[in-house]
Structures are given as structure tokens and as C-alpha cells.
Design a protein around this motif. Structure first.
Motif, PDB file in Angstrom:
ATOM      1  N   THR A   1       1.579  -4.498   5.155  1.00 50.77           N
ATOM      2  CA  THR A   1       1.181  -5.036   3.858  1.00 50.77           C
ATOM      3  C   THR A   1       0.162  -6.144   4.053  1.00 50.77           C
TER       4      THR A   1
ATOM      5  N   ARG B   1      -5.283   4.527   2.089  1.00 48.26           N
ATOM      6  CA  ARG B   1      -4.437   3.358   1.852  1.00 48.26           C
ATOM      7  C   ARG B   1      -4.788   2.817   0.477  1.00 48.26           C
TER       8      ARG B   1
ATOM      9  N   GLU C   1       0.815  -1.206   0.000  1.00 46.31           N
ATOM     10  CA  GLU C   1       0.000   0.000   0.000  1.00 46.31           C
ATOM     11  C   GLU C   1       0.855   1.266   0.000  1.00 46.31           C
TER      12      GLU C   1
END
Length: 305
Positions: free
Chosen positions: A276, A250, A170
Motif C-alpha cells: 500500500t 495497480r 490498491e
């Protein structure tokens, strides 16, 4: 003139005997073929003899370590294997589809709502068909205990005794309600991105993302009473839409939500998230349905499907 069933049966040896001849050719011995087929050595020998008698020629030469095909046997077995290949292809093409294979998938609520739901139908309908049973919860389910076949977890990848594969990295940047964003634009003109510390910061279970974002600017972030914590990331975004503070977008997991919302970006500064999404499953997982779902999700993440 029509053939009778007895005349038709004389046109070829039994398929089981032909399969046995091919098995002996593959394994290189009667004994090995018997073990693979679950038959006795005598049964294998009788089946091979029946085909040889029907053909009127010898298919195998005996040697110290087993048997090998004669030249005639090589040609015959090659044609029979081609024929079996045609039969197998027809069976795959014409047999009724099997019931969808079940995959138990564990995800957190935010991932389900923001990313998975809109793709689930496509994941299930691709061939071979799958049926995905979702366990939506913030807790980490017991994969080893059979509570799930596969999980999507958010973190640093440190789940011991399980196989962990990175899935969805992200990027983070701040967003806010347009009115709050306009106010911040005036303050940022004087104080830069440090102006965001003048308003509540919205986050979920911890402030890892905000620490990373401010840290890249060399701005320390200390615990603050004015910041607001929510258990679920979708609530963080909803609070930002309500003007309660600034949230971190995000992406790509929040892309669809951001397109539909009124949230606007309040800084060009962005950072890679230290957290992640990961695929998490039992070590040595090899079931085709589980691997198929992983492949489909990876393809969707990469924009292939």
C-alpha cells in the motif's frame, strides 16, 4: 468641524493597554499576563490603571489568587474582545497573501508520473497556497535528517522511528496487449487463469503482487527465467503495451494510464494488494503546510476534489 489628531487620541486608550486588560482577564492575574506578554508586573499594572482612570471605574477585583473582573469590567472587556475580533477578521481579509509555504515531498517515479503530477497544480493552488518541492527517487530519503518533510512510500508500512499512515490501497488484476490477450483467451478457455504462466510475467522490484494474485487462486508461483523485471512500474506498463508479457494493473494509481493505453484486462480475477502507499513523516509533525498537503491528497484519493 474636523477633529485634530490630539482630539482623536482622547477618544480611546492605547490599543496596547486594551490588549493588556483582555490578557489580564484571560490569565486571571497580573503576573500571569506579564509572563505571557513578556512585560514586567509593573508595566501590566500601569496599563490597567491607565484604562481604569480613563473609564473612571474599576475593572478588576483583587483576591488571594489573583484578580477577577467586576460586573462593569465583564461588560467592557466583552465589548473590547468583540472589537478585536472585528479587527482580526479585517486583517485576515485584507492583508496581502503570504508567500506559498514550502513542503518537501519525496515520491517514487511511478507515483509521480501516474498519480501526482496531474494533481500537483490543484494541491498547490488551494488556500493556503503551497509550493511543493519534489524529490523523485527510488531510495528512501532521510526524513529525520531533513531531506523531506513528507514521503509517499510503497510497502507494508514497516518504517520505524517515523509516523506512518495508510494512504492509497490498491487492487490488482492482469492486463496485456490486445494480441497477447486474444491468445491468452483461447488458452484460458482450457486451463483457466493458470494459462498466464505460459507467458512472461512483468513486474517491478519484486513479485509480491503476482504471488498474491496467483495465491488467491491456489496456484503456486516459483521464480522463472522468462519473467521480466523492471525498476519502475511505468516501465512495467510500457513493456506490457509493447506485447512483452502480462502486467498487473495497480488501481487506482494506474487508472489514468490504463484509460489512455491500449492494454486490456485478461482476467476477471482481482485481489487487494498486500502493498500500500503510505504517508510517512516525522513523529509529532504538526506544521500546517505539511498537514494541509496530506489533507488535500486524501481528499483527492477519496474523490472529493
Amino acid at each position: 468641524m474636523a477633529h485634530t489628531s490630539s482630539q482623536t487620541s482622547l477618544a480611546r486608550p492605547p490599543l496596547a493597554s486594551l490588549e493588556t486588560v483582555c490578557a489580564v482577564a484571560r490569565e486571571g492575574s497580573f503576573l500571569a499576563a506579564a509572563e505571557v506578554a513578556g512585560l514586567t508586573h509593573g508595566a501590566i499594572s500601569r496599563r490597567v490603571a491607565a484604562v481604569e482612570n480613563w473609564l473612571g471605574m474599576t475593572l478588576f477585583e483583587r483576591h488571594a489568587r489573583g484578580v477577577r473582573l467586576t460586573p462593569d469590567g465583564q461588560r467592557f472587556v466583552g465589548r473590547i474582545e468583540q472589537a478585536f475580533g472585528i479587527i482580526d477578521s479585517a486583517a485576515v481579509q485584507w492583508r496581502l497573501p503570504r508567500s506559498p509555504q514550502l513542503v518537501k515531498l519525496s515520491v517514487v517515479p511511478a507515483f509521480a508520473k501516474l498519480w501526482f503530477f496531474e494533481r500537483q497544480a490543484a494541491f498547490e493552488s488551494a488556500a493556503p497556497a503551497l509550493r511543493i518541492q519534489l524529490d523523485i527517487d527510488h531510495r528512501n530519503v532521510d526524513i529525520a535528517g531533513g531531506e523531506a518533510d513528507l514521503a509517499i512510500r510503497y510497502g507494508r508500512g514497516s518504517w520505524r522511528q517515523l509516523e506512518v499512515k495508510p494512504f492509497l490501497p490498491e487492487t490488482l488484476y492482469p492486463v496485456a496487449h490486445p494480441a497477447l490477450a486474444a491468445r491468452l483467451a483461447k488458452q484460458r478457455h482450457k486451463h483457466g487463469d493458470a494459462a498466464l504462466l505460459d507467458v512472461p510475467l512483468l513486474h517491478d522490484s519484486d513479485v509480491t503482487g503476482w504471488r498474491a494474485w496467483f495465491g488467491a487462486l491456489a496456484i503456486p508461483l516459483k521464480p522463472r527465467a522468462q519473467d521480466r523485471r523492471f525498476e519502475d512500474y511505468t516501465l512495467v506498463l510500457a513493456a506490457a503495451e509493447a506485447g512483452l508479457g502480462v502486467a498487473l494493473a495497480r488501481v487506482p494509481v494506474a487508472d489514468a494510464y490504463l484509460r489512455k493505453s491500449g492494454l486490456v484486462r485478461v482476467s476477471r480475477h482481482e485481489v487487494a494488494s498486500p502493498l500500500t502507499y503510505y504517508f510517512v513523516h516525522a513523529k509529532g509533525e504538526s506544521r500546517p503546510e505539511v498537514l494541509a498537503l496530506i489533507d488535500r491528497m486524501q481528499a483527492a484519493q477519496q474523490g472529493v476534489s
